[in-house]
Design a protein around this motif. Structure first.
Motif, mmCIF file in Angstrom:
data_model
loop_
_atom_site.group_PDB
_atom_site.id
_atom_site.type_symbol
_atom_site.label_atom_id
_atom_site.label_comp_id
_atom_site.label_asym_id
_atom_site.label_seq_id
_atom_site.Cartn_x
_atom_site.Cartn_y
_atom_site.Cartn_z
ATOM 1 N N LYS A 130 0.868 -1.174 0.000
ATOM 2 C CA LYS A 130 0.000 0.000 0.000
ATOM 3 C C LYS A 130 0.912 1.232 0.000
ATOM 4 O O LYS A 130 1.716 1.428 0.910
ATOM 5 N N ILE A 131 0.776 2.063 -1.036
ATOM 6 C CA ILE A 131 1.663 3.212 -1.207
ATOM 7 C C ILE A 131 1.267 4.338 -0.254
ATOM 8 O O ILE A 131 0.075 4.620 -0.068
ATOM 9 N N ALA A 132 2.278 4.966 0.363
ATOM 10 C CA ALA A 132 2.017 6.096 1.261
ATOM 11 C C ALA A 132 1.182 7.152 0.534
ATOM 12 O O ALA A 132 1.377 7.417 -0.655
ATOM 13 N N ALA A 133 0.243 7.753 1.261
ATOM 14 C CA ALA A 133 -0.730 8.656 0.651
ATOM 15 C C ALA A 133 -0.086 9.804 -0.117
ATOM 16 O O ALA A 133 -0.582 10.223 -1.164
ATOM 17 N N ASP A 134 1.040 10.294 0.400
ATOM 18 C CA ASP A 134 1.670 11.447 -0.258
ATOM 19 C C ASP A 134 2.592 11.044 -1.406
ATOM 20 O O ASP A 134 3.256 11.891 -2.003
ATOM 21 N N LYS A 135 2.614 9.733 -1.728
ATOM 22 C CA LYS A 135 3.464 9.245 -2.824
ATOM 23 C C LYS A 135 2.646 8.549 -3.912
ATOM 24 O O LYS A 135 3.190 7.774 -4.695
ATOM 25 N N GLN A 136 1.358 8.814 -3.978
ATOM 26 C CA GLN A 136 0.486 8.112 -4.920
ATOM 27 C C GLN A 136 0.246 8.874 -6.220
ATOM 28 O O GLN A 136 -0.453 8.386 -7.097
ATOM 29 N N ALA A 137 0.814 10.046 -6.358
ATOM 30 C CA ALA A 137 0.477 10.919 -7.487
ATOM 31 C C ALA A 137 0.884 10.317 -8.829
ATOM 32 O O ALA A 137 1.906 9.615 -8.947
ATOM 33 N N ALA A 138 0.061 10.589 -9.839
ATOM 34 C CA ALA A 138 0.365 10.172 -11.204
ATOM 35 C C ALA A 138 1.738 10.688 -11.613
ATOM 36 O O ALA A 138 2.143 11.795 -11.238
ATOM 37 N N GLY A 139 2.458 9.881 -12.388
ATOM 38 C CA GLY A 139 3.781 10.278 -12.859
ATOM 39 C C GLY A 139 4.916 9.898 -11.943
ATOM 40 O O GLY A 139 6.089 10.058 -12.304
ATOM 41 N N THR A 140 4.612 9.379 -10.747
ATOM 42 C CA THR A 140 5.658 8.981 -9.795
ATOM 43 C C THR A 140 6.348 7.707 -10.292
ATOM 44 O O THR A 140 5.701 6.788 -10.791
ATOM 45 N N ILE A 141 7.670 7.682 -10.163
ATOM 46 C CA ILE A 141 8.444 6.500 -10.567
ATOM 47 C C ILE A 141 8.670 5.610 -9.347
ATOM 48 O O ILE A 141 9.274 6.045 -8.353
ATOM 49 N N TYR A 142 8.202 4.372 -9.409
ATOM 50 C CA TYR A 142 8.348 3.416 -8.307
ATOM 51 C C TYR A 142 9.367 2.338 -8.677
ATOM 52 O O TYR A 142 9.398 1.860 -9.814
ATOM 53 N N SER A 143 10.171 1.954 -7.690
ATOM 54 C CA SER A 143 11.122 0.863 -7.870
ATOM 55 C C SER A 143 10.859 -0.200 -6.813
ATOM 56 O O SER A 143 10.680 0.118 -5.635
#
Length: 391
Positions: A130-143
């Protein structure tokens, strides 16, 4: 502990798909062009024609696709799989590993060097982040990054747009048999009522437990630190089922409701070789005298090779073909289709045939598992380097 409920899995095969669809990156075929001949360390991009991901290994290992078993392997600590930027807010990411994946590997989702979810242990089955609420924005790069010195394996990766992440109640197993039946990778609660710890390995990493329905191993668990074979377990423990070479294990996530009482040490159960398969995770003593049979570098209790003698606890004992062993005592452990007995003492040449007098009665005593015991302990003890029978 949240368990992700997969509403449905849709592999997006064309750009411009509905932003609310769950994105599934599927690795059950190598449409990505991953290396198959040898492991690669260097960072490199791969595409399935719709999405592009980036892989990077470490100097200790790398990444490779295993076509025969249809999975992608990356490792070890620090190895990463970087996802593309998505045009929607990402609420959760789920990884799916094959049943024989590592039960020990730790991994998490990062944005840059910052972890944005809770670390998981074990790659078998589903792991939900579950992604932290402040890191869910469109365009975010996840690894997705390996955080322990192990390999991880991926069959699929699912990306959940905001509003599609749902949880279901964690299943509850009423005994070890029910827990095993849930299958590798399942998050579950296990109720224990009168379950006995049969043996704790010398390195304290393997805690073998049995109840009336079967046996299992709690492997590499801080939750059971200090456990001894004098414990009887009760209450509830929560974690992930893993089936390692035929042995049920648990990766513990919550042991706060687990209880134990302390009593007498678990005594080896006398069995015939033919009954070994029904005593998984049990501490046993083989009836009679066996004659060691050797096939290549492997040792067995007889020519039928029904029970292998294997140094699972790294005791480095000496054993020879044709050697007669009396009262061989050890833990019954499966290795896929083979059943093994792992001796618990480096002296396996014979049982204790006599009792030595002990002059230094004040010296500390230890059982054969290396655990310190007091004068109330009944059975074989080691004092001043000598093996004695304490009555």
């Amino acid at each position: 502990m949240k368990k992700l409920f997969t509403l449905f899995a849709i592999t997006l095969m064309a750009a411009g798909a509905n932003a609310q669809d769950i994105v599934t990156l599927d690795f059950t075929s190598n449409a990505w062009g991953f290396p198959e001949e040898s492991k690669v360390i260097e960072k490199k991009d791969f595409t399935n024609g719709t999405y592009t991901i980036s892989l990077e290994g470490t100097k200790e290992n790398g990444y490779k696709y295993y076509a025969a078993d249809q999975y992608l392997l990356i490792g070890k600590q620090g190895a990463t799989l970087t996802l593309p930027a998505f045009s929607f807010d990402v609420e959760a990411i789920e990884t799916v590993g094959r049943e024989k994946a590592s039960a020990s590997v730790k991994q998490n989702v990062f944005v840059g060097d910052e972890a944005v979810s809770e670390e998981t242990t074990g790659a078998q089955g589903e792991n939900a982040y579950k992604i932290a609420a402040d890191k869910q924005a469109a365009g975010t790069i996840y690894s997705i990054k390996v955080t322990s010195n192990h390999n991880t394996q991926f069959v699929q990766i699912r990306v959940y747009p905001k509003g599609t992440y749902t949880t279901e109640a964690t299943p509850v197993a009423n005994n070890i048999s029910e827990f095993t039946a849930l299958g590798g990778g399942t998050e579950a609660k296990l109720k224990l009522d009168g379950a006995k710890i049969t043996y704790v390995s010398p390195d304290q990493k393997s805690v073998y437990v049995r109840d009336e329905t079967g046996g299992m191993c709690f492997y590499n668990q801080e939750a059971l630190a200090g456990a001894e074979n004098t414990w009887t377990l009760g209450g509830t423990i929560e974690g992930k089922v893993s089936i390692y070479n035929g042995m049920t294990q648990m990766t513990v996530t919550d042991a706060s409701a687990l209880t134990h009482t302390v009593g007498s040490a678990y005594e080896p159960v006398a069995i015939d070789v033919a009954d070994a398969a029904s005593h998984l995770a049990d501490l046993v003593k083989l009836n009679g005298t066996i004659t060691v049979f050797k096939d290549g570098s492997k040792f067995y209790t007889d020519e039928s090779k029904a029970l292998q003698i294997y140094d699972n606890f790294k005791l480095k004992y000496a054993i020879e073909e044709g050697q007669a062993l009396t009262n061989l005592t050890g833990v019954i452990i499966p290795y896929n289709s083979q059943i093994e007995i792992a001796p618990i003492s480096s002296d396996i040449s014979a049982g204790i045939s006599s009792v030595e007098a002990e002059t230094e009665t004040t010296a500390p005593a230890f059982n054969v598992a290396g655990q310190r015991v007091n004068s109330s302990y009944k059975g074989v003890v080691i004092r001043n380097g000598k093996k004695l029978m304490q009555k």
